[in-house]
Design a protein around this motif. Structure first.
Motif, short mmCIF file in Angstrom:
data_model
loop_
_atom_site.label_atom_id
_atom_site.label_comp_id
_atom_site.label_asym_id
_atom_site.label_seq_id
_atom_site.Cartn_x
_atom_site.Cartn_y
_atom_site.Cartn_z
N GLY A 158 0.78 -1.23 0.00
CA GLY A 158 0.00 0.00 0.00
C GLY A 158 0.81 1.27 0.00
N ILE A 159 2.11 1.20 -0.27
CA ILE A 159 2.95 2.38 -0.13
C ILE A 159 3.04 3.16 -1.43
N ARG A 160 3.26 2.44 -2.56
CA ARG A 160 3.48 3.11 -3.83
C ARG A 160 2.35 2.84 -4.81
N VAL A 161 1.16 2.57 -4.31
CA VAL A 161 0.02 2.24 -5.16
C VAL A 161 -1.01 3.35 -5.11
N ALA A 162 -1.45 3.75 -6.30
CA ALA A 162 -2.51 4.76 -6.38
C ALA A 162 -3.72 4.14 -7.04
N LEU A 163 -4.92 4.51 -6.58
CA LEU A 163 -6.16 3.98 -7.12
C LEU A 163 -6.95 5.14 -7.71
N PHE A 214 -17.46 2.56 -13.88
CA PHE A 214 -17.36 1.11 -13.75
C PHE A 214 -15.92 0.61 -13.91
N SER A 215 -14.94 1.48 -13.99
CA SER A 215 -13.56 1.06 -14.23
C SER A 215 -12.62 1.70 -13.22
N GLN A 216 -11.60 0.94 -12.85
CA GLN A 216 -10.59 1.44 -11.92
C GLN A 216 -9.20 1.28 -12.55
N GLN A 217 -8.27 2.19 -12.26
CA GLN A 217 -6.89 2.09 -12.73
C GLN A 217 -5.95 2.00 -11.54
N ILE A 218 -5.04 1.04 -11.62
CA ILE A 218 -4.04 0.84 -10.57
C ILE A 218 -2.68 1.27 -11.11
N ILE A 219 -1.96 2.05 -10.35
CA ILE A 219 -0.62 2.50 -10.73
C ILE A 219 0.36 2.11 -9.63
#
Length: 362
Positions: A201-206, A212-217
């Motif tokens: 959970g440190i370097r993840v952005a939501l 209806f769509s999500q992007q994970i970085i």
């Protein structure tokens, strides 16, 4: 080259295939072919068989090389013969119509045997600056009785060692982010929990891309994180390399090991060559040493020079190809997987081998 010699009947400087004699009282010279016994049985009292091989019919005639205690002149149209037993027959070595052809049918077995080498040195007066070649099944794919022709066909190459470093490749590629998107089918809190468990959970952005769509970085992913993302079979995964042009020399090296004869004193030590070139310590040269025309002491220089030329050719060819290969860049817009990396570098190795073989046959 050998076909040209046979077709145009070039005369060897050692007079091993043809020789000339002048007709007394005239300016006419007659050329005679050398004639060798077809087979020789050194265990019998007679060294000469009834079958003969003429150099005007074929350039493939060969005869076991030896060191002889005689220097008789060549008699026209007479089969090569000895009027005294040889001092020593050198195992594996051949002489014949054309030195190069005889070399191809020879072996290096004497140079693996200390007793054999000691006898050659004692009978030639060559300096004791050389040591025998060492053989083991684990260190060489060629046996001591492998013919020089087979060694030449394989360019004296013992092995190709391919060293690759996938971790270094990924480190240079250095993707700054890995991102992917998916259609939301779960409660948001559940998705966040899963992501946090994988990436701490440190370097993840939501991000919400659509209702209806999500992007994970994932920022600055390391190799383990990239491989985990790849294993998830995400069709939208994108990890652009920060450095897309990567020098091959940074992550792959190919080392070629040649036959030990190529680095041995037999072709690298000038003091060993001093004897075979008939060069003496005072700088003088004996152009016509008093040896029989088939004596190894007279033919040895050709043998060592031919092998040295091939070894030098292979070394130069390999150096040029390797330098060119190492200077090339690998374009990688996205990091590839370990499996893809292994396949690509494996193909490169065989392309280099094929190029070396092609250059040798040109």
């Amino acid at each position: 080259m050998l076909s040209l010699l046979a077709e145009h009947r070039f005369i060897s400087a050692l007079r091993t295939n043809f020789y000339t004699r002048s007709v007394p009282g005239s300016n006419i010279f007659v050329t005679y072919p050398a004639i060798y016994p077809q087979q020789v049985d050194l265990t019998q009292s007679s060294l000469i068989s009834n079958e003969t091989c003429r150099c005007d019919h074929t350039s493939d005639c060969v005869y076991p090389a030896g060191i002889y205690n005689q220097s008789q002149a060549i008699i026209p149209n007479q089969v090569f013969s000895l009027d005294a037993p040889p001092l020593f027959m050198i195992p594996g070595f051949q002489i014949g119509c054309v030195p190069q052809n005889a070399l191809f049918q020879s072996t290096l077995e004497c140079f693996y045997n200390q007793s054999c080498l000691d006898i050659v040195i004692s009978l030639t007066g060559a300096l004791r600056t050389v040591s025998t070649l060492h053989f083991s099944n684990s260190s060489s794919r060629f046996s001591p009785t492998t013919t020089v022709a087979v060694l030449f066909d394989n360019l004296m190459i013992e092995s190709w060692d391919n060293t690759t470093d996938f971790a270094t490749y990924f480190q240079i590629c250095a993707p700054k982010t890995c991102s992917y998107s998916y259609v939301q089918r779960f409660f948001l809190i559940y998705v966040i929990t899963i992501i946090a468990s994988v990436f701490s959970g440190i370097r993840v952005a939501l991000y919400t891309v659509s209702p209806f769509s999500q992007q994970i970085i994932v920022r600055n992913p390391n190799l383990d994180e990239f491989e985990h993302l790849y294993d998830m079979n995400l069709s939208t995964l994108s990890c652009p390399c920060h450095n897309s042009l990567i020098p091959r020399s940074k992550f792959i090296s190919i080392e070629v090991k040649l036959h030990p004869f190529c680095s041995s004193s037999f072709i690298r030590d000038d003091r060993w060559f001093q004897y075979w070139t008939m060069t003496f310590l005072n700088g003088s040269i004996d152009p016509n040493p008093p040896f029989y025309w088939t004596d190894f002491r007279k033919n040895g220089l050709k043998f060592f020079n031919y092998v040295k030329i091939l070894c030098d050719f292979v070394n130069i060819t390999l150096s040029d190809i390797m330098n060119s290969y190492q200077e090339e860049y690998f374009f990688s817009s996205q990091p590839i997987t370990q499996l893809e990396f292994d396949g690509i570098t494996h193909d490169w190795k065989y392309l280099v081998e094929a190029q070396v073989e092609y250059n040798e046959k040109r």
